[in-house]
Each structure stands twice: as structure tokens, then as C-alpha cells.
Scaffold this active site. Structure first.
Site, PDB file in Angstrom:
ATOM      1  N   ALA A   1      -1.318   4.084 -11.349  1.00  0.00           N
ATOM      2  CA  ALA A   1      -0.492   3.172 -12.135  1.00  0.00           C
ATOM      3  C   ALA A   1      -0.077   2.030 -11.218  1.00  0.00           C
ATOM      4  O   ALA A   1      -0.201   2.131  -9.993  1.00  0.00           O
ATOM      5  CB  ALA A   1       0.731   3.922 -12.639  1.00  0.00           C
TER       6      ALA A   1
ATOM      7  N   GLY B   1      -2.629   7.839 -11.706  1.00  0.00           N
ATOM      8  CA  GLY B   1      -3.052   7.466 -13.058  1.00  0.00           C
ATOM      9  C   GLY B   1      -4.548   7.231 -13.151  1.00  0.00           C
ATOM     10  O   GLY B   1      -5.135   7.385 -14.230  1.00  0.00           O
TER      11      GLY B   1
HETATM   12  N1  3HC Z   1       0.309  -0.215  -7.541  1.00  0.00           N
HETATM   13  C1  3HC Z   1       0.593  -1.446  -7.103  1.00  0.00           C
HETATM   14  N2  3HC Z   1       0.158  -1.925  -5.917  1.00  0.00           N
HETATM   15  C2  3HC Z   1      -0.606  -1.129  -5.167  1.00  0.00           C
HETATM   16  C3  3HC Z   1      -0.949   0.181  -5.561  1.00  0.00           C
HETATM   17  C4  3HC Z   1      -0.457   0.641  -6.819  1.00  0.00           C
HETATM   18  N3  3HC Z   1      -0.752   1.855  -7.286  1.00  0.00           N
HETATM   19  N4  3HC Z   1      -1.715   0.731  -4.607  1.00  0.00           N
HETATM   20  C5  3HC Z   1      -1.860  -0.182  -3.657  1.00  0.00           C
HETATM   21  N5  3HC Z   1      -1.196  -1.304  -3.980  1.00  0.00           N
HETATM   22  C6  3HC Z   1      -1.156  -2.572  -3.229  1.00  0.00           C
HETATM   23  C7  3HC Z   1      -0.482  -2.398  -1.872  1.00  0.00           C
HETATM   24  O1  3HC Z   1       0.907  -2.574  -1.980  1.00  0.00           O
HETATM   25  C8  3HC Z   1      -1.144  -3.495  -1.079  1.00  0.00           C
HETATM   26  O2  3HC Z   1      -0.516  -4.704  -1.434  1.00  0.00           O
HETATM   27  P1  3HC Z   1      -0.361  -5.883  -0.334  1.00  0.00           P
HETATM   28  O3  3HC Z   1      -1.748  -6.196   0.120  1.00  0.00           O
HETATM   29  O4  3HC Z   1       0.321  -6.945  -1.069  1.00  0.00           O
HETATM   30  O5  3HC Z   1       0.476  -5.287   0.760  1.00  0.00           O
HETATM   31  C9  3HC Z   1      -2.564  -3.555  -1.641  1.00  0.00           C
HETATM   32  O6  3HC Z   1      -2.494  -2.920  -2.928  1.00  0.00           O
HETATM   33  C10 3HC Z   1      -3.585  -2.828  -0.802  1.00  0.00           C
HETATM   34  O7  3HC Z   1      -3.104  -1.506  -0.534  1.00  0.00           O
HETATM   35  P2  3HC Z   1      -3.271  -0.820   0.889  1.00  0.00           P
HETATM   36  O8  3HC Z   1      -2.900  -1.769   1.962  1.00  0.00           O
HETATM   37  O9  3HC Z   1      -2.568   0.475   0.814  1.00  0.00           O
HETATM   38  O10 3HC Z   1      -4.849  -0.623   0.917  1.00  0.00           O
HETATM   39  P3  3HC Z   1      -5.690   0.549   1.566  1.00  0.00           P
HETATM   40  O11 3HC Z   1      -7.105   0.188   1.341  1.00  0.00           O
HETATM   41  O12 3HC Z   1      -5.209   0.854   2.930  1.00  0.00           O
HETATM   42  O13 3HC Z   1      -5.372   1.853   0.671  1.00  0.00           O
HETATM   43  C11 3HC Z   1      -5.066   3.103  -1.347  1.00  0.00           C
HETATM   44  C12 3HC Z   1      -5.768   1.915  -0.663  1.00  0.00           C
HETATM   45  C13 3HC Z   1      -5.565   4.420  -0.748  1.00  0.00           C
HETATM   46  C14 3HC Z   1      -5.417   3.048  -2.803  1.00  0.00           C
HETATM   47  C15 3HC Z   1      -3.536   2.991  -1.127  1.00  0.00           C
HETATM   48  O14 3HC Z   1      -3.125   1.687  -1.494  1.00  0.00           O
HETATM   49  C16 3HC Z   1      -2.728   3.948  -1.946  1.00  0.00           C
HETATM   50  O15 3HC Z   1      -2.582   5.095  -1.554  1.00  0.00           O
HETATM   51  N6  3HC Z   1      -2.155   3.482  -3.067  1.00  0.00           N
HETATM   52  C17 3HC Z   1      -1.225   4.239  -3.868  1.00  0.00           C
HETATM   53  C18 3HC Z   1      -1.918   5.320  -4.659  1.00  0.00           C
HETATM   54  C19 3HC Z   1      -0.909   6.037  -5.504  1.00  0.00           C
HETATM   55  O16 3HC Z   1       0.140   6.459  -5.066  1.00  0.00           O
HETATM   56  N7  3HC Z   1      -1.242   6.195  -6.791  1.00  0.00           N
HETATM   57  C20 3HC Z   1      -0.357   6.828  -7.703  1.00  0.00           C
HETATM   58  C21 3HC Z   1       0.515   5.802  -8.330  1.00  0.00           C
HETATM   59  S1  3HC Z   1       1.751   6.523  -9.352  1.00  0.00           S
HETATM   60  C22 3HC Z   1       0.940   6.890 -10.782  1.00  0.00           C
HETATM   61  O17 3HC Z   1      -0.228   6.693 -10.895  1.00  0.00           O
HETATM   62  C23 3HC Z   1       1.802   7.445 -11.864  1.00  0.00           C
HETATM   63  C24 3HC Z   1       0.985   8.019 -12.972  1.00  0.00           C
HETATM   64  O18 3HC Z   1       0.949   9.409 -12.820  1.00  0.00           O
HETATM   65  C25 3HC Z   1       1.586   7.684 -14.284  1.00  0.00           C
END
Ligand code: 3HC
Ligand code: NAI
Length: 690
Positions: A63, A102
Site C-alpha cells: 500500500a 498489499g
Molecule cells: N509506500 C510509499 N512509499 C514507499 C513505499 C510504500 N509502500 N515503499 C517504498 N517507498 C518509497 C520510499 O520512501 C523511498 O522514497 P524516497 O526515494 O523518496 O526516499 C522510495 O520509495 C524507494 O524506497 P527504498 O529507498 O526503500 O528502495 P529500496 O529499493 O531500497 O527498497 C523496498 C524497496 C524493499 C520495496 C522498500 O522500499 C520497502 O521495504 N518498502 C516498504 C514495503 C512495505 O512495508 N510494504 C507494506 C506496506 S503496508 C501495506 O501494504 C498495508 C496493506 O496490508 C493494506
């Protein structure tokens, strides 16, 4: 269709592609067209099957976290999944990169999942203080079984594609062009014409679940949660998947999600997610500043830190040349590294061949000339300015002109060290934390003359070896140890006035710290501080008395606590109580009950105060950098978001008022509120521009 979602065709197979850089998060501008695309294709008789994939570097990584805490705009993810589940033709998710949160939940709405061999799949919501809110806790157990789902969801650790295949999460893994393989897969499924069962309707993996065993595992995980709500909610929701009808379980998941997402713990953990990414952005170090290539690292000193730092680099496949002052010290250092790897092998977390590969990455020497081919050399010798300067003098003489010099000093003046070499622009601090092969934090200490390119190299290197870097300025103890010292300044007085070590430590563990200050002293060894105090002509009545009795902490089986039979479990010691009470009596201090609130006010509030001074002086660029230091280097509880985030929740006004009170009582400088803290008290927030 908008740019974020496109439909293409390969014969009778429709391909829906999400394109929302950088990580294809499911933002509103993706959800809306994605729903429309699926509704259209579901009803299009010319489409035999649908492939859902992503452009760019990854499948949907979750998400859009920036939307949390605001009213969620419709359609929501669950609306999209509900439509997917009504489609009466094969739906196939084609996963590359990472399918997280998500993103993975979206795939669970499809009939089939196929993945690139290097893809990773997981539900990391727990790390954001959440549970999967798009049906993940209810659908995943139906595919992989409840116990596996529990483990994956409570840990939040992603699974590699081959493992996902073996546990039934994905249906095929491809090495090669994922999209054409996914299209081929979809075409076969359409041609087979077999019955299509949505994940929600698969009950065989949960029908015979062993609830007693599940509950025992959930209880064990709850024990480890240390006050965090999300892991417990995750476990509860996976349990609901077994015990409740699908729709009821889904509604419960939704309710748990809504509660967590609006709570302080998730806010704190989301703050840390973005704070970690912010910390890697440093003023003046844009993309145009290119890091230097680093092919080999040199390390001087193979003691506690040097050995750990060497392991951190060879673990990251960067070869290391390790230098000691003599053969004996070198052999001791190598033996310690070997022993540490052997422990991992015995535990099953490392194979013998991986250990051999890492040991082969180490070259040992006692000759400075052997460091000549290193691109960066880190000094980890005794904490003594003259010893450090001597080492840097030798390094300066043998290293190539653009090689970088780094010191792992805990407290010493990096600018003074830089002034002693011929290449001050190529020198900086790289402050690792013990054990350096495990702890994630790396304080990168920017000297007055450190070149931007050198800083960029350190930042890139940190990422390569999986460290979380925070750039800090030069001062005594930098960010972490300077605040730690403020936290400790009044701790002995608390003991003399009436508290006991176990009482203070309990206030800390109840707060969520892994251990309290006295357990930490015992772990680190009381003799180090004792030696430093003696050198500086300082005293600490209780700690000095303990050391005089040979009580150095865990290593001698006793310190502030007793450790019986080599155990690491701290037992309160009546002898220590008597000793403390005797010191109180000697100073004619009448012991009184000390409340938990007072302990927090006299330890954590001074630490916050010091944090604001660090910001005033520009030693840290942002308050959130301080939070990253404390969460990753010192065990500040993640659910409280780091000291500066927590301070805002606690109330800057209250903190200033209580600090003033303790300043009046004790006249100690550590309680005198900084200007910045007073400003924050006026508005309830730290000002954006300090
Ligand atoms: N939402 C919004 N922004 C996000 C995001 C997300 N889910 N995931 C990453 N970003 C943004 C980061 O803030 C970063 O922004 P910036 O460049 O402005 O600082 C940019 O995307 C790149 O992210 P990373 O620097 O972390 O890139 P990497 O390549 O090192 O890592 C990744 C990629 C493994 C996908 C890592 O970003 C990550 O772990 N993201 C979060 C994944 C996560 O927690 N997903 C679950 C979200 S909650 C959810 O889905 C709820 C659902 O159940 C309803
Ligand atoms: P240590 O005493 O375990 O190791 C120091 C090593 O340096 C010894 O093996 C010694 O033989 C070697 N050495 C000393 N002089 C040398 C010389 N001239 N040339 C080559 N080798 C030499 O000390 P530790 O704990 O590893 O600390 C090293 C540095 O790291 C210190 O500056 C310390 O402040 C810092 N540090 C320590 C942390 C800790 O938790 N121990 C944490 C972060 C930094």
C-alpha cells in the site's frame, strides 16, 4: 487507461501492467484504474486469461504508506481483490522484485502466482506497527497453512521465490523472461479449462489445523513482542482465519488494522521507515557526487571492534586486509573471528562452505606496506589520541593518494586526527556499534574538511554491507554516546537517594528497552569506565567500589548484578544493595521511594535535552536522524519511534517543566533546558528550521 495502469494483449491473453515508480505502491491513482481494468477485462469475452504484472524494478511493494493516517479514498485494495475473486477466467500474478504487503495481498486475489527466480514475497506490515489489512492474514493461511503464515506475518520477513514455491505460495518460478513465461502459463491454464478456485475458498490447509500447537507458538511470539501491539494483532487475525468464517475473519482483520493504523505505535514505526530513508539523504551530496570505487578494505586493530568490522565487510563480499601490531594479537583476533563464524555454523545460520568463503576474504598482516592496495582503511585501535595519530601517520605514508582514512573512535576529536595527516579531506569517522557484524547503525562522522565524495563513498559502502548510515558532526561522543552520557549523568544519584539497579532497569524494560542501564554496564564491562574515570581524575562512588571488589560485570560473574554459573541472567544482589545503602548513609542521605516517573524524568529527559543541543549545534541534521541512531544503535523501543519522536508525544512543555524542577533541585547542567527545547515547548513541536 491512465499511465499508472495499462492493458496490452498477447492474443487472447490480457496483460495488466501497474507502473507507479519507484516501487509500484498501490496509491489512489493506481487503485482506481486498476479496478476499472479488471472490471472491463472480467466481462470481456475475447479475453481468455489475465496476467497482472508491474513495470520497473519491482512488483507492487505494498500500500502507499504516505496515505495512512488520512481518510482512505475508494476504491480500497480489498475492493480490487473482491473484484479479482469474481473473475471466471484464470488470473495470474507475475511477480518480479518484491511483492510486499498489499502487493502480495493483491496476488492472493488471483487464482495463480508465478514468480521470477530472484523475487521475494512477504507481508512486512508488522514492521510498520500494522497487520496486513487487505486479507493477507486470512488468505495466506489457506495457501501455506496457519503455522507458516503465523511465522511469516509476525516476523514480516520476506520469502525467496524458490521457498515460496515449495510451501505453495506460488505456482511456478521462472528463470528468464517473466512476462512471456507468465503469459504462457496463463494460456495453458485457460486451455486446460480446469475449475478455478479462489484462495478464499480453499480450506484444506486450515481445516485440520492443530489449534493447541498454533496457540503455543503464538504465545511464544507474544512473549517476544515486548509491548508491541502489532505482532499480537497479527497472531490473533491468523487465528481468526482458522476459527471464523472467511467474511467474519476478514471484517475482524479490518477492525484490527483500523485500530493499529490510528495508534501511536504504528505512527512511530512509519516515522522510522521514512526517517531511515531521509537519513541517507545528505545536504550537498546529490547524485552528481560520485562515490569512489572500493575494492578492498584495510582494518587496523583486530580487537572487539576491528574483528567485528572485518566480519561486516567480508559478509558483504568485500575483501579485507587486517593489520595488528604483532603476530600474537593478530592470531588472537583471527581466532575470535573464526570462533564467531563457528558459532553461526553450529546454530545452522551459516554453512561450512560459506564460513570458509568469508575466512578466505580475510588477509592478515603485521606490515603496513600490505595495506597499499586498500581503497579505504578503518582504524580500530585503542581509544588513545597519540596511538591513533601514530597509526594514521603510518597509513598516510603507505596508502595511495585517494585512499580514504577512517577512524572508529567513540569519543575522540576527528578534526584533530584529520589535522595530523596530509590528506584531511580524505578522512572521516566510521563509528560502528558492537557487535559490529550485527548492529545495523553506522555513524558517519563528517570532519570539517571531509570531501563530499568521501562522504558519498561512506554512504554507498554502508548500503552495500547492509548498515543504516547517519551522518553526524564532530563533538565528544557524536550523537549516540553523547546522549547516552546525558542519560547516565544522574543515574548514580538516583541509587544513592533510594533506588536500586533492578528497579531502575525494570522501568527501562517496562518502557520497552531490551535492557536497563545497569544491565548494560554489566554487559559492556565496568572496568572500562573505571579506567577512564581514573585517567580523568573522576569518581563514581558505587561503580568504583564495585570495581575495587573485582566486580566488572558479566565477564567476572558479578557487577551491579550477580550472574550465577556463567549465566547471563542478572540476579539482584543483596551485597550491592548493602553497598549502596552504606554510601547513602555515609553521605547522610535519607533514602526515599523513587517513582518510575522520577526515573524517566532524571534519565530520559536529560537525554532529550542533549538531543536538542545536538540539533542546535548542527551535529545532527534532523531530529529523525537522532531517532534512527537510538533505535538502531542503542535499542530505543521502535514502538516509541526514537527519543525525539517520543518526546513530542510525551509533551515538550512537560519535559521542560520537569527539567527545570530537577535543575532547581540538583543544580546539574544536564537538566538545564536548551533554547531549542524551550522553543519546542511553546508550540508542542520542534521547529522545522533550527
Ligand atoms: N509506500 C510509499 N512509499 C514507499 C513505499 C510504500 N509502500 N515503499 C517504498 N517507498 C518509497 C520510499 O520512501 C523511498 O522514497 P524516497 O526515494 O523518496 O526516499 C522510495 O520509495 C524507494 O524506497 P527504498 O529507498 O526503500 O528502495 P529500496 O529499493 O531500497 O527498497 C523496498 C524497496 C524493499 C520495496 C522498500 O522500499 C520497502 O521495504 N518498502 C516498504 C514495503 C512495505 O512495508 N510494504 C507494506 C506496506 S503496508 C501495506 O501494504 C498495508 C496493506 O496490508 C493494506
Ligand atoms: P580492543 O582493545 O578490543 O581492540 C584494540 C585492538 O587494537 C587490540 O587488538 C590491539 O592489539 C590493537 N592495537 C592497538 N594499538 C595498535 C597499533 N598501534 N597498531 C595495530 N593494532 C593496534 O578495543 P575495541 O573495543 O575494539 O575498540 C577499538 C576502538 O573502537 C576504540 O577507539 C573504541 O573507542 C572504539 N569503539 C569501541 C566500541 C566497543 O563497544 N568496544 C564501540 C564503538 C567504537
Amino acid at each position: 487507461m491512465t499511465e499508472a495502469v495499462t492493458i496490452t494483449r498477447d492474443g487472447n491473453i490480457a496483460v495488466v501492467t501497474v507502473d507507479n515508480p519507484p516501487v509500484n505502491a498501490l496509491s489512489f491513482h493506481v487503485r482506481e484504474p486498476l479496478l476499472a481494468a479488471l472490471e472491463t477485462l472480467g466481462g470481456d469475452a475475447s479475453v481468455a486469461a489475465i496476467v497482472l504484472g508491474c513495470a520497473g524494478r519491482t512488483f507492487v511493494a505494498g500500500a502507499d504508506i504516505t496515505e495512512f493516517g488520512k481518510p482512505m479514498r475508494k476504491p480500497e485494495l480489498r475492493d480490487i481483490i473482491a473484484v479479482l475473486e469474481t473473475i471466471q477466467k484464470p488470473t495470474v500474478a507475475a511477480i518480479h522484485g518484491t511483492a510486499l504487503g498489499g502487493g502480495l495481498e493483491l496476488t492472493l486475489g488471483c487464482h495463480f502466482r508465478v514468480a521470477d527466480v530472484n523475487a521475494r514475497l512477504g507481508l512486512p506490515e508488522v514492521k510498520l506497527g500494522l497487520l496486513p489489512g487487505g486479507g493477507g492474514t486470512i488468505r495466506l493461511p489457506r495457501l501455506v497453512g496457519p503455522e507458516m503464515a503465523l511465522k511469516a506475518i509476525v516476523s514480516g520477513t520476506p520469502m525467496a521465490a524458490p521457498e515460496a514455491l515449495s510451501v505453495g505460495l506460488v505456482d511456478a518460478v521462472f528463470d528468464g523472461d517473466l512476462l512471456s513465461n507468465a503469459i504462457g502459463f496463463a494460456r495453458r491454464k485457460a486451455a486446460e479449462g480446469g475449475s478455478l478456485v479462489a484462495v478464499r475458498d480453499r480450506s484444506e490447509r486450515i481445516a485440520n489445523a492443530d489449534l493447541a500447537r498454533f496457540d503455543a507458538e503464538a504465545a511464544e511470539l507474544a512473549r517476544k513482542a515486548r509491548g508491541l501491539e502489532a505482532p499480537l494483532a497479527c497472531a490473533q487475525s491468523v487465528r481468526n482465519a482458522i476459527t471464523l468464517p472467511f467474511d467474519e475473519a476478514l471484517a475482524e482483520e479490518r477492525a484490527l488494522f483500523a485500530k493499529l493504523v490510528s495508534g501511536d505505535q504504528s505512527r512511530a514505526q512509519r516515522h522510522l521507515f521514512f526517517a531511515e530513508r531521509e537519513a541517507a539523504k545528505v545536504a550537498g551530496i546529490g547524485k552528481e557526487v560520485k562515490p569512489r570505487p572500493i575494492a578492498r578494505i584495510g582494518i587496523v586493530g583486530a580487537g572487539t571492534m576491528g574483528g567485528g568490522i572485518a566480519m561486516a565487510f567480508v559478509n558483504g563480499a568485500i575483501p579485507v586486509t587486517l593489520l595488528e601490531m604483532n603476530r600474537e594479537a593478530l592470531d588472537r583476533g583471527l581466532a575470535m573471528i573464526d570462533k564467531n563464524y563457528s558459532i553461526s555454523v553450529a546454530r545452522g545460520s551459516l554453512t561450512e562452505s560459506a564460513k570458509a568463503k568469508r575466512m578466505a576474504g580475510l588477509t592478515a598482516t603485521i606490515n603496513y606496506a600490505d595495506l597499499a592496495d586498500c581503497d579505504l582503511v578503518i582504524e580500530a585501535v585503542f581509544e588513545d589520541m597519540s596511538v591513533k595519530k601514530e597509526v594514521f601517520g603510518k597509513l598516510d605514508a603507505v596508502l595511495k593518494p585517494d585512499a580514504i582514512l577512517a577512524t572508529n573512535t567513540s569519543y575522540l576529536d576527528v578534526n584533530e586526527i584529520a589535522a595530523s595527516v596530509a590528506r584531511p579531506e580524505n578522512l572521516l569517522g566510521l563509528h560502528f556499534f558492537s557487535p559490529a557484524n550485527v548492529m545495523k547503525l553506522l555513524e558517519i562522522v563528517r570532519g570539517e574538511q571531509t570531501a563530499p565524495e568521501v562522504l558519498a563513498t561512506a554512504l554507498a559502502l554502508a548500503k552495500t554491507i547492509g548498515k543504516i548510515p547517519v551522518v553526524v558532526g564532530v563533538c565528544h561522543g557524536f550523537v549516540g554516546n553523547r546522549m547516552l552520557s546525558a542519560r547516565s549523568r544522574d543515574a548514580e544519584a538516583l541509587l544513592i537517594e533510594g533506588a536500586l539497579p533492578e528497579q531502575i532497569d525494570k522501568v527501562f524494560t517496562d518502557f520497552g528497552w531490551p535492557m536497563g542501564p545497569f544491565q548494560m554496564y554489566d554487559l559492556a564491562g565496568l572496568d572500562i569506565g573505571w579506567r577512564n574515570r581514573k585517567a580523568r581524575g573522576e569518581t563514581a562512588a558505587i561503580a568504583d567500589a564495585l570495581c575495587e571488589q573485582g566486580r566488572f560485570g558479566q565477564k567476572s560473574g558479578k557487577g551491579f548484578y550477580l550472574y550465577e554459573g556463567g549465566s547471563r541472567i542478572p540476579l539482584p544482589d543483596p551485597h550491592v544493595r548493602t553497598l549502596i545503602e552504606a554510601i547513602s548513609a555515609e553521605r547522610e542521605i535519607e533514602r526515599r521511594p523513587i517513582s518510575a516517573a522520577e526515573i524517566i524524568e532524571r534519565t530520559l529527559y536529560p537525554m532529550i535535552n542533549e538531543g536538542t543541543k545536538i540539533l542546535e549545534e548542527g551535529i545532527a541534521a534532523r531530529a529523525s536522524d537522532i531517532d534512527i541512531v537510538w533505535v538502531n544503535g542503542y535499542g530505543f523501543p521502535v514502538g516509541k519511534g526514537g527519543p525525539m519522536f517520543w518526546a513530542e508525544l510525551e509533551g515538550f512543555g512537560k519535559i521542560v517543566e520537569r527539567l527545570e524542577h530537577w535543575h532547581e533541585q540538583t543544580a546539574k547542567d544536564v537538566f538545564k533546558p536548551s533554547r531549542l527545547l524551550r522553543r519546542a515547548a511553546e508550540t508542542g513541536k520542534l521547529p522545522a528550521n533550527i
